[in-house]
Structures are given as structure tokens and as C-alpha cells.
Motif scaffolding. Structure first.
Motif, PDB file in Angstrom:
ATOM      1  N   LEU A  71       0.713  -1.264  -0.048  1.00 35.54           N
ATOM      2  CA  LEU A  71      -0.047  -0.155   0.181  1.00 35.54           C
ATOM      3  C   LEU A  71       0.877   1.027   0.003  1.00 35.54           C
ATOM      4  O   LEU A  71       0.544   2.195  -0.353  1.00 35.54           O
ATOM      5  N   LYS A  72       1.979   1.252   0.411  1.00 36.44           N
ATOM      6  CA  LYS A  72       2.944   2.332   0.598  1.00 36.44           C
ATOM      7  C   LYS A  72       4.083   2.077  -0.703  1.00 36.44           C
ATOM      8  O   LYS A  72       4.777   3.034  -0.782  1.00 36.44           O
ATOM      9  N   ARG A  73       3.496   1.236  -1.637  1.00 41.15           N
ATOM     10  CA  ARG A  73       4.369   1.174  -3.061  1.00 41.15           C
ATOM     11  C   ARG A  73       5.924   0.825  -2.283  1.00 41.15           C
ATOM     12  O   ARG A  73       6.617   0.926  -3.387  1.00 41.15           O
ATOM     13  N   LYS A  74       6.019  -0.013  -1.553  1.00 43.12           N
ATOM     14  CA  LYS A  74       7.343  -0.559  -1.236  1.00 43.12           C
ATOM     15  C   LYS A  74       7.403  -1.893  -1.611  1.00 43.12           C
ATOM     16  O   LYS A  74       7.228  -2.790  -0.810  1.00 43.12           O
ATOM     17  N   VAL A  75       7.581  -2.030  -2.999  1.00 45.66           N
ATOM     18  CA  VAL A  75       7.608  -3.480  -3.652  1.00 45.66           C
ATOM     19  C   VAL A  75       8.498  -4.501  -3.006  1.00 45.66           C
ATOM     20  O   VAL A  75       8.410  -5.667  -2.767  1.00 45.66           O
ATOM     21  N   THR A  76       9.789  -4.137  -2.913  1.00 44.74           N
ATOM     22  CA  THR A  76      10.700  -5.167  -2.506  1.00 44.74           C
ATOM     23  C   THR A  76      10.675  -5.496  -0.855  1.00 44.74           C
ATOM     24  O   THR A  76      10.680  -6.684  -0.777  1.00 44.74           O
ATOM     25  N   LEU A  77      10.188  -4.745  -0.177  1.00 39.30           N
ATOM     26  CA  LEU A  77       9.631  -4.963   1.274  1.00 39.30           C
ATOM     27  C   LEU A  77       8.543  -5.785   1.269  1.00 39.30           C
ATOM     28  O   LEU A  77       8.603  -6.779   1.917  1.00 39.30           O
ATOM     29  N   HIS A  78       7.544  -5.460   0.506  1.00 34.25           N
ATOM     30  CA  HIS A  78       6.486  -6.306   0.139  1.00 34.25           C
ATOM     31  C   HIS A  78       6.831  -7.788  -0.293  1.00 34.25           C
ATOM     32  O   HIS A  78       6.283  -8.744   0.342  1.00 34.25           O
ATOM     33  N   ARG A  79       7.645  -8.011  -1.330  1.00 34.87           N
ATOM     34  CA  ARG A  79       8.123  -9.180  -1.758  1.00 34.87           C
ATOM     35  C   ARG A  79       8.851 -10.006  -0.405  1.00 34.87           C
ATOM     36  O   ARG A  79       8.415 -11.373  -0.412  1.00 34.87           O
ATOM     37  N   ARG A  80       9.453  -9.331   0.213  1.00 34.43           N
ATOM     38  CA  ARG A  80      10.480  -9.879   1.407  1.00 34.43           C
ATOM     39  C   ARG A  80       9.268 -10.409   2.272  1.00 34.43           C
ATOM     40  O   ARG A  80       9.455 -11.594   2.933  1.00 34.43           O
ATOM     41  N   PHE A  81       8.376  -9.757   2.755  1.00 32.00           N
ATOM     42  CA  PHE A  81       7.309 -10.346   3.724  1.00 32.00           C
ATOM     43  C   PHE A  81       6.453 -11.378   3.135  1.00 32.00           C
ATOM     44  O   PHE A  81       6.217 -12.460   4.049  1.00 32.00           O
ATOM     45  N   ILE A  82       6.322 -11.184   1.682  1.00 29.92           N
ATOM     46  CA  ILE A  82       5.541 -12.790   1.269  1.00 29.92           C
ATOM     47  C   ILE A  82       6.343 -13.655   1.309  1.00 29.92           C
ATOM     48  O   ILE A  82       5.784 -14.896   1.474  1.00 29.92           O
ATOM     49  N   TYR A  83       7.611 -13.463   0.953  1.00 25.98           N
ATOM     50  CA  TYR A  83       8.473 -14.783   0.840  1.00 25.98           C
ATOM     51  C   TYR A  83       8.517 -15.300   2.586  1.00 25.98           C
ATOM     52  O   TYR A  83       8.552 -16.413   2.675  1.00 25.98           O
ATOM     53  N   ALA A  84       8.775 -14.533   3.612  1.00 27.54           N
ATOM     54  CA  ALA A  84       8.695 -14.799   5.102  1.00 27.54           C
ATOM     55  C   ALA A  84       7.136 -15.511   5.291  1.00 27.54           C
ATOM     56  O   ALA A  84       7.148 -16.545   5.928  1.00 27.54           O
ATOM     57  N   ALA A  85       6.037 -15.004   4.639  1.00 26.17           N
ATOM     58  CA  ALA A  85       4.743 -15.639   4.977  1.00 26.17           C
ATOM     59  C   ALA A  85       4.944 -16.971   4.322  1.00 26.17           C
ATOM     60  O   ALA A  85       4.296 -18.189   4.843  1.00 26.17           O
ATOM     61  N   PHE A  86       5.511 -17.261   3.181  1.00 28.77           N
ATOM     62  CA  PHE A  86       5.346 -18.548   2.425  1.00 28.77           C
ATOM     63  C   PHE A  86       6.207 -19.620   3.409  1.00 28.77           C
ATOM     64  O   PHE A  86       6.105 -20.821   3.586  1.00 28.77           O
ATOM     65  N   THR A  87       7.321 -18.941   4.145  1.00 28.28           N
ATOM     66  CA  THR A  87       8.470 -19.733   4.616  1.00 28.28           C
ATOM     67  C   THR A  87       7.745 -20.343   5.910  1.00 28.28           C
ATOM     68  O   THR A  87       7.702 -21.405   6.282  1.00 28.28           O
ATOM     69  N   THR A  88       6.721 -19.176   6.711  1.00 27.85           N
ATOM     70  CA  THR A  88       6.272 -19.844   7.937  1.00 27.85           C
ATOM     71  C   THR A  88       5.148 -20.647   7.743  1.00 27.85           C
ATOM     72  O   THR A  88       4.637 -21.698   8.396  1.00 27.85           O
ATOM     73  N   THR A  89       4.294 -20.344   6.463  1.00 20.95           N
ATOM     74  CA  THR A  89       3.229 -21.430   6.293  1.00 20.95           C
ATOM     75  C   THR A  89       3.949 -22.935   5.737  1.00 20.95           C
ATOM     76  O   THR A  89       3.361 -23.705   6.168  1.00 20.95           O
ATOM     77  N   THR A  90       5.032 -22.835   5.177  1.00 20.64           N
ATOM     78  CA  THR A  90       5.648 -24.099   4.817  1.00 20.64           C
ATOM     79  C   THR A  90       5.946 -24.784   6.271  1.00 20.64           C
ATOM     80  O   THR A  90       5.760 -25.801   6.302  1.00 20.64           O
TER      81      THR A  90
END
Length: 180
Positions: A71-90
Motif C-alpha cells: 500500500l506504501k508502494r514498497k515492492v521489495t519490502l512487500h516481496r520479502r514479507f510475502i517470502y517470509a509468509a511462505f516460509t512460515t506457512t511451509t
């Protein structure tokens, strides 16, 4: 030539998404119906549901941070948090499968008003958890393929559903934990 000017080759992830979805949802369905491993004593398997809740909590927080970042247009930070979410989901999935392989299901022991509330949360959680597997994988692969508009369209569905699934996973744990 600049990396931004190099054309991105799109990959077809659809077969992989289908295979992973079938394996994950099939494994969960099969293990949920099994009686559990008898006489397992290497460690106390009652720790696994707590780990499930912890991993779900982190997934929820990472997704919330990813949403705020985009929402703040911080795409790289967004991507990192999504990868972290995939990691914890795994990690959640590993502990969830281990728990259902090593122990039998725990029946909910609550009564009164909380009983239908628990089952509503549980059923919606289970159904949407099965749905989120292909949705999340499709969403991330569209981002990898730089299909930004298609990514945004599906992410508008994926994000709230994934947030719901991770949050209700914690609620289910809190409601059933007294009966372990």
C-alpha cells in the motif's frame, strides 16, 4: 544492457501449482482421517499444535506487513514479507502434517454458544486453507512472471483469504488447546 530492459521470459507454473495443490491438500485430507501413530514417544507431540499456532501467527503478521508495504508502494519490502509468509506457512504445514501423522485428532470439548462458533471457524478455516494453496501459488507466480495487472487482480482475493486462514488457525488452536 540494463536488467530492466531485458525481456522477462514467462514460465508456465500451472502444472507445478496443480501438482503441489493435489499433494498438499491430499496429504492433509489423508492424514486427517488417520488414527495417528501409536506409542510414539520420541517427544511430546502436544507441542506441535502450539508450533502450528506460532507459525500461523507469524504468517498473519508477515502478510499484514506485506499488505502495508505494498500500500506504501514498497515492492521489495512487500516481496520479502510475502517470502517470509511462505516460509512460515511451509513450516506450519510440516508441523501440521507431523502432528496429524503422529497423533489422533482431538475432539472439541466445549459446550453452549462456543461450540457452533468453533465449528463455524474450523469449517471455514479448513475449506479456505485448501483454496488458498493454489491461490497463493498462482498469485506469487504471476508476480514472478511480471504479470503485474493479473497479479494485482488475484492478490485482491488471495491476501484477505490468506489473512483469514492464518488468523483463524490461531483461533482454532486457542479454542481447542484446553482439550489436548
Amino acid at each position: 544492457m540494463s536488467e530492466a530492459l531485458v525481456p522477462h521470459k514467462k514460465r508456465n507454473y500451472k502444472p507445478l501449482i496443480i501438482i503441489v495443490t493435489i499433494i498438499v491438500n491430499g496429504l492433509v485430507a489423508v492424514l486427517s482421517g488417520m488414527p495417528g501413530y501409536e506409542n510414539f514417544d520420541a517427544f511430546d507431540v502436544r507441542i506441535l499444535p502450539l508450533l502450528n499456532a506460532i507459525f500461523n501467527s507469524f504468517t498473519f503478521l508477515f502478510l499484514l506487513a506485506a499488505l502495508i508495504a505494498i500500500l506504501k508502494r514498497k515492492v521489495t519490502l512487500h516481496r520479502r514479507f510475502i517470502y517470509a509468509a511462505f516460509t512460515t506457512t511451509t513450516l506450519f504445514l510440516v508441523t501440521y502434517v507431523a502432528h496429524h501423522f503422529l497423533s489422533s485428532s482431538t475432539p472439541y470439548g466445549g459446550e453452549g454458544f462456543l461450540r457452533p462458533v468453533y465449528y463455524f471457524i474450523l469449517i471455514t478455516h479448513i475449506v479456505l486453507a485448501a483454496v488458498i494453496v493454489p491461490l497463493a501459488l498462482t498469485t506469487v507466480t504471476r508476480a514472478w512472471n511480471m504479470e503485474n495487472e493479473r497479479h494485482k487482480k488475484i492478490a485482491r482475493w488471495t491476501m484477505p483469504l490468506w489473512l483469514y486462514v492464518s488468523f483463524t488457525g490461531v483461533l482454532v488452536y486457542l479454542m481447542i488447546s484446553p482439550y489436548y
